[in-house]
Write a protein that holds these residues in place. Structure first.
Motif, PDB file in Angstrom:
ATOM      1  N   GLY A  32     -13.382 -14.337  29.266  1.00 50.41           N
ATOM      2  CA  GLY A  32     -13.361 -14.146  27.827  1.00 50.41           C
ATOM      3  C   GLY A  32     -11.958 -14.394  27.316  1.00 50.41           C
ATOM      4  O   GLY A  32     -10.983 -13.922  27.918  1.00 50.41           O
ATOM      5  N   VAL A  33     -11.834 -15.166  26.241  1.00 52.46           N
ATOM      6  CA  VAL A  33     -10.524 -15.414  25.635  1.00 52.46           C
ATOM      7  C   VAL A  33     -10.520 -14.796  24.243  1.00 52.46           C
ATOM      8  O   VAL A  33     -11.543 -14.777  23.556  1.00 52.46           O
ATOM      9  CB  VAL A  33     -10.182 -16.926  25.575  1.00 52.46           C
ATOM     10  N   PRO A  34      -9.372 -14.259  23.819  1.00 50.00           N
ATOM     11  CA  PRO A  34      -9.291 -13.581  22.523  1.00 50.00           C
ATOM     12  C   PRO A  34      -9.629 -14.509  21.351  1.00 50.00           C
ATOM     13  O   PRO A  34      -9.277 -15.683  21.357  1.00 50.00           O
ATOM     14  CB  PRO A  34      -7.833 -13.140  22.436  1.00 50.00           C
ATOM     15  N   ASP A  35     -10.324 -13.934  20.375  1.00 46.92           N
ATOM     16  CA  ASP A  35     -10.654 -14.646  19.146  1.00 46.92           C
ATOM     17  C   ASP A  35     -10.596 -13.647  17.999  1.00 46.92           C
ATOM     18  O   ASP A  35     -11.140 -12.541  18.116  1.00 46.92           O
ATOM     19  CB  ASP A  35     -12.058 -15.259  19.244  1.00 46.92           C
ATOM     20  N   PRO A  68     -27.610 -20.098  21.580  1.00 52.33           N
ATOM     21  CA  PRO A  68     -26.385 -20.525  20.876  1.00 52.33           C
ATOM     22  C   PRO A  68     -25.194 -19.572  21.021  1.00 52.33           C
ATOM     23  O   PRO A  68     -24.065 -20.023  21.147  1.00 52.33           O
ATOM     24  CB  PRO A  68     -26.837 -20.617  19.417  1.00 52.33           C
ATOM     25  N   HIS A  69     -25.424 -18.275  21.029  1.00 54.73           N
ATOM     26  CA  HIS A  69     -24.307 -17.332  21.122  1.00 54.73           C
ATOM     27  C   HIS A  69     -23.666 -17.297  22.507  1.00 54.73           C
ATOM     28  O   HIS A  69     -22.618 -16.702  22.697  1.00 54.73           O
ATOM     29  CB  HIS A  69     -24.740 -15.922  20.696  1.00 54.73           C
ATOM     30  N   LYS A  70     -24.293 -17.968  23.479  1.00 50.10           N
ATOM     31  CA  LYS A  70     -23.758 -17.972  24.838  1.00 50.10           C
ATOM     32  C   LYS A  70     -22.988 -19.252  25.177  1.00 50.10           C
ATOM     33  O   LYS A  70     -22.560 -19.437  26.299  1.00 50.10           O
ATOM     34  CB  LYS A  70     -24.894 -17.790  25.851  1.00 50.10           C
ATOM     35  N   ARG A  71     -22.804 -20.103  24.196  1.00 48.88           N
ATOM     36  CA  ARG A  71     -22.102 -21.362  24.451  1.00 48.88           C
ATOM     37  C   ARG A  71     -20.605 -21.117  24.632  1.00 48.88           C
ATOM     38  O   ARG A  71     -20.073 -20.097  24.204  1.00 48.88           O
ATOM     39  CB  ARG A  71     -22.382 -22.337  23.326  1.00 48.88           C
ATOM     40  N   LEU A  72     -19.938 -22.076  25.243  1.00 50.50           N
ATOM     41  CA  LEU A  72     -18.524 -21.948  25.585  1.00 50.50           C
ATOM     42  C   LEU A  72     -17.636 -22.284  24.389  1.00 50.50           C
ATOM     43  O   LEU A  72     -16.925 -23.279  24.370  1.00 50.50           O
ATOM     44  CB  LEU A  72     -18.201 -22.856  26.772  1.00 50.50           C
ATOM     45  N   ARG A  73     -17.665 -21.404  23.396  1.00 50.69           N
ATOM     46  CA  ARG A  73     -16.879 -21.631  22.182  1.00 50.69           C
ATOM     47  C   ARG A  73     -15.395 -21.380  22.419  1.00 50.69           C
ATOM     48  O   ARG A  73     -14.561 -21.722  21.592  1.00 50.69           O
ATOM     49  CB  ARG A  73     -17.408 -20.785  21.032  1.00 50.69           C
ATOM     50  N   GLY A  74     -15.033 -20.807  23.562  1.00 53.82           N
ATOM     51  CA  GLY A  74     -13.632 -20.616  23.923  1.00 53.82           C
ATOM     52  C   GLY A  74     -13.046 -21.834  24.600  1.00 53.82           C
ATOM     53  O   GLY A  74     -11.842 -21.923  24.822  1.00 53.82           O
ATOM     54  N   GLN A  94      -5.928 -13.966  37.068  1.00 54.70           N
ATOM     55  CA  GLN A  94      -5.039 -15.136  37.099  1.00 54.70           C
ATOM     56  C   GLN A  94      -5.423 -16.145  36.025  1.00 54.70           C
ATOM     57  O   GLN A  94      -4.556 -16.758  35.398  1.00 54.70           O
ATOM     58  CB  GLN A  94      -5.077 -15.797  38.478  1.00 54.70           C
ATOM     59  N   LEU A  95      -6.714 -16.314  35.810  1.00 55.66           N
ATOM     60  CA  LEU A  95      -7.168 -17.256  34.777  1.00 55.66           C
ATOM     61  C   LEU A  95      -6.827 -16.741  33.386  1.00 55.66           C
ATOM     62  O   LEU A  95      -6.432 -17.507  32.511  1.00 55.66           O
ATOM     63  CB  LEU A  95      -8.668 -17.513  34.921  1.00 55.66           C
ATOM     64  N   ARG A  96      -6.966 -15.429  33.179  1.00 59.20           N
ATOM     65  CA  ARG A  96      -6.602 -14.858  31.878  1.00 59.20           C
ATOM     66  C   ARG A  96      -5.103 -15.016  31.615  1.00 59.20           C
ATOM     67  O   ARG A  96      -4.680 -15.336  30.506  1.00 59.20           O
ATOM     68  CB  ARG A  96      -7.017 -13.387  31.794  1.00 59.20           C
ATOM     69  N   GLU A  97      -4.279 -14.809  32.655  1.00 58.89           N
ATOM     70  CA  GLU A  97      -2.830 -14.977  32.508  1.00 58.89           C
ATOM     71  C   GLU A  97      -2.487 -16.436  32.206  1.00 58.89           C
ATOM     72  O   GLU A  97      -1.639 -16.715  31.365  1.00 58.89           O
ATOM     73  CB  GLU A  97      -2.115 -14.502  33.776  1.00 58.89           C
ATOM     74  N   LYS A  98      -3.166 -17.347  32.886  1.00 65.50           N
ATOM     75  CA  LYS A  98      -2.954 -18.781  32.635  1.00 65.50           C
ATOM     76  C   LYS A  98      -3.308 -19.113  31.188  1.00 65.50           C
ATOM     77  O   LYS A  98      -2.574 -19.826  30.503  1.00 65.50           O
ATOM     78  CB  LYS A  98      -3.814 -19.599  33.594  1.00 65.50           C
ATOM     79  N   ASN A  99      -4.423 -18.590  30.711  1.00 70.09           N
ATOM     80  CA  ASN A  99      -4.851 -18.835  29.340  1.00 70.09           C
ATOM     81  C   ASN A  99      -3.858 -18.258  28.341  1.00 70.09           C
ATOM     82  O   ASN A  99      -3.542 -18.860  27.323  1.00 70.09           O
ATOM     83  CB  ASN A  99      -6.249 -18.258  29.101  1.00 70.09           C
ATOM     84  N   LYS A 100      -3.338 -17.063  28.639  1.00 70.43           N
ATOM     85  CA  LYS A 100      -2.372 -16.411  27.760  1.00 70.43           C
ATOM     86  C   LYS A 100      -1.095 -17.251  27.644  1.00 70.43           C
ATOM     87  O   LYS A 100      -0.550 -17.430  26.574  1.00 70.43           O
ATOM     88  CB  LYS A 100      -2.024 -15.009  28.294  1.00 70.43           C
ATOM     89  N   LYS A 101      -0.631 -17.816  28.763  1.00 74.76           N
ATOM     90  CA  LYS A 101       0.555 -18.658  28.750  1.00 74.76           C
ATOM     91  C   LYS A 101       0.309 -19.917  27.920  1.00 74.76           C
ATOM     92  O   LYS A 101       1.168 -20.333  27.158  1.00 74.76           O
ATOM     93  CB  LYS A 101       0.953 -19.053  30.174  1.00 74.76           C
ATOM     94  N   LEU A 102      -0.868 -20.510  28.055  1.00 77.88           N
ATOM     95  CA  LEU A 102      -1.179 -21.722  27.311  1.00 77.88           C
ATOM     96  C   LEU A 102      -1.259 -21.447  25.810  1.00 77.88           C
ATOM     97  O   LEU A 102      -0.864 -22.276  25.003  1.00 77.88           O
ATOM     98  CB  LEU A 102      -2.509 -22.325  27.786  1.00 77.88           C
TER      99      LEU A 102
END
Length: 105
Positions: A32-35, A68-74, A94-102
């Motif tokens: 999950g990525v922040p929105d 539709p609500h399960k699509r990869l909108r992130g 690790q993936l969340r940290e990578k995403n945060k850096k990006l």
């Protein structure tokens, strides 16, 4: 009176299982990525077996297999490997940290 919008959570394992059925996907992890609006959106990190596979191809594929609500909108990001522990568990932190850096760039 203010009513909070209901948040529908999406299980990463469910999306991962769907994506793993695609013939050009060898491994995948969903986080999950922040929105600001939704709180969190699902984002996939995908290891592809065919370099011609595009994010649009996977969006179309998932559109046929999930609500539709399960699509990869992130978003979808292609990677060479998914970080895993010695036991084979996906290291989502690790993936969340990578995403945060990006997202800071």
């Amino acid at each position: 009176m203010v009513v909070a919008a209901s948040v529908v959570s999406v299980a990463p394992a469910e999306l991962e299982a769907k994506l793993l059925h695609h013939p050009s996907v060898s491994d995948v992890a969903v986080i999950g990525v922040p929105d600001e609006e939704a709180g969190e959106l699902p984002k996939a990190y995908v290891v592809r077996t065919d370099q011609r596979l595009l994010a649009d191809d996977l969006h179309s594929y998932l559109g046929e297999h999930v609500a539709p609500h399960k699509r990869l909108r992130g978003g979808i990001e292609f990677v060479s490997e998914i970080p895993k522990s010695a036991a084979g568990k996906i290291l989502r932190r690790q993936l969340r940290e990578k995403n945060k850096k990006l997202s800071r760039l």
